[in-house]
Design a protein around this motif. Structure first.
Motif, short mmCIF file in Angstrom:
data_model
loop_
_atom_site.label_atom_id
_atom_site.label_comp_id
_atom_site.label_asym_id
_atom_site.label_seq_id
_atom_site.Cartn_x
_atom_site.Cartn_y
_atom_site.Cartn_z
N ARG A 157 37.99 45.81 35.40
CA ARG A 157 39.61 46.14 34.74
C ARG A 157 40.48 45.32 35.67
O ARG A 157 41.47 44.56 35.34
CB ARG A 157 40.03 47.55 34.83
N ARG A 158 40.39 45.50 36.95
CA ARG A 158 41.25 44.72 37.83
C ARG A 158 41.20 43.17 38.04
O ARG A 158 42.15 42.41 38.07
CB ARG A 158 40.96 45.23 39.57
N ARG A 162 40.25 41.48 35.22
CA ARG A 162 40.84 41.00 33.95
C ARG A 162 42.34 41.03 33.94
O ARG A 162 43.15 40.02 33.68
CB ARG A 162 40.62 41.98 32.91
N GLU A 163 42.80 41.99 34.95
CA GLU A 163 44.30 42.00 35.25
C GLU A 163 44.79 40.79 36.03
O GLU A 163 46.05 40.34 35.79
CB GLU A 163 44.61 43.34 35.99
N VAL A 164 44.08 40.24 36.76
CA VAL A 164 44.47 39.14 37.60
C VAL A 164 44.07 37.63 36.98
O VAL A 164 44.25 36.64 37.48
CB VAL A 164 43.77 39.09 38.70
#
Length: 391
Positions: free
Chosen positions: A309-310, A312-314
């Motif tokens: 998730r992290r 993908r966020e970056v």
């Protein structure tokens, strides 16, 4: 010859006449790969091996004959269905062996001596010899260094030497040993000569991020597999030489910053053992965009889900994320740091050769994969590059 370079080089320096048998081709299951060598001197002393024992006796005799008549020979050995104890490979494969006499006045002798020195010292270089072609060319040798300089000749035209040099440089860049068909017009097709290009490159790198107990065990496993191992951690109290005496280097730096500035290539493996988002996310953002062989990260399945998730966020895409091996390692039921290191090392080896990680019992997959790792095109499909160790 790279596996016996440290012993064979002094033989030549002493002026001994020798014959060298080199495995130049393998098909099916065979105990040793291309480049494995057996050397015999005029007194009958021998060093090295081409088969682990299956055909050693007859290859020894071929070397003695080559010393006597001064003629190179190429011989193929395989399994005999009629007599499993006949001269052949009882493991079921075939090997092709080039036997080259290296007399005191052989034109190729200085080139072979230079090649052995380069191999023994770990310098990147490739030795090119002709396996199939005109008989008068079988004794030639061309040594190509990583900077493009070369020594010797294959004995044919300058065009052939130039084509051989270009092919050798391409293979040195990948660390690949093997054969290639070359025609005088430069095309890669049968009808010209078959070259055997034996490469020696520095050992591949393993970079372990996270100076924890599991890292210490993985350092030992990586060194055993022939990697040049670096441990990197931002915490100086943990990243010490005393805690990792078997590492080639211990670096105190933020992992993503170190990865950005250090040298990597298509054989490098990256093992992220920090399982801390403040280290993992910036590090894996860099790592998954690099053309390295393997990226693995430690952590539970819950940690892995949160990590994805992290990432993908970056801005990482699904193709980049598909390269991540997490949780790291194969399912061996590992508990201790040493067992965990074994599971990680096993996954790295499986990625290198396209192995399944399944038990061999009941499997129909070949026992010995290709010398250079994955089948043609498989590396690109899986986001991997084949690894090459110094051997």
């Amino acid at each position: 010859m790279r596996d016996i370079a440290g012993e064979l080089g002094p033989w030549l320096a002493e002026g001994r006449e020798v014959a060298v048998a080199t495995v130049v081709g393998v098909s099916g299951s065979a105990p040793r790969g291309p480049g494995a060598a057996l050397a015999v001197d005029g007194a009958g002393s021998a060093l090295g091996s081409v088969s682990g024992g299956c055909v050693e006796g007859v290859v020894y005799d071929l070397c003695r004959q080559a010393l006597a008549d001064g003629r190179p020979v190429v011989e193929r050995f395989g399994y005999s269905d009629d007599d499993a104890f006949a001269v052949g490979l009882t493991c079921g494969g075939t090997v092709e062996v080039l036997v080259t006499p290296v007399g005191a006045g052989a034109p190729a002798r200085p080139v072979l001596a230079s090649a052995l020195a380069a191999f023994a010292e770990g310098r990147a270089a490739a030795l090119v010899r002709i396996v199939h072609g005109p008989e008068e060319l079988l004794g030639g040798a061309l040594l190509v260094h990583a900077d493009g300089s070369h020594e010797g000749t294959l004995g044919g035209s300058r065009q052939l030497d130039r084509l051989a040099r270009d092919e050798a440089l391409a293979r040195v860049a990948l660390g690949r040993t093997g054969t290639v068909d070359i025609a005088e017009d430069g095309s890669h097709c049968p009808g010209g000569v078959t070259l055997f290009v034996e490469c020696r490159v520095p050992p591949p790198r393993m970079i372990v991020f996270g100076a924890i107990d599991f890292a210490a065990a993985l350092v030992r496993a990586g060194a055993f597999l022939g990697f040049r191992v670096t441990v990197c951690d931002a915490r100086p109290v943990f990243a010490t030489r005393a805690r990792f005496p078997e590492a080639d280097e211990v670096v105190v730096d933020w992992p993503h910053r170190y990865l950005r500035r250090t040298e990597t290539d298509g054989r490098t493996v990256l093992c992220v053992l920090t399982h801390d988002a403040k280290f993992d996310v910036p590090l894996l953002t860099e790592a998954l965009r690099m053309p390295v062989a393997y990226v693995g990260a430690m952590g539970s399945r819950r940690t892995h889900t949160d990590r994805l998730r992290r990432l993908r966020e970056v801005g990482l895409g699904e193709r980049e994320l598909s390269r991540l091996r997490s949780p790291i390692g194969l399912d061996l039921g590992a508990r201790t740091p040493e067992e965990t290191a074994l599971s990680i090392a096993a996954e790295i080896v499986a990625a290198r050769y396209g192995g399944t990680g399944l038990p061999l019992t009941g499997s129909s997959a070949p026992l010995h994969r290709t010398e250079h790792g994955l089948p043609e095109g498989a590396a690109d499909r899986r986001g991997l590059e084949p690894l090459r160790s110094s051997g």
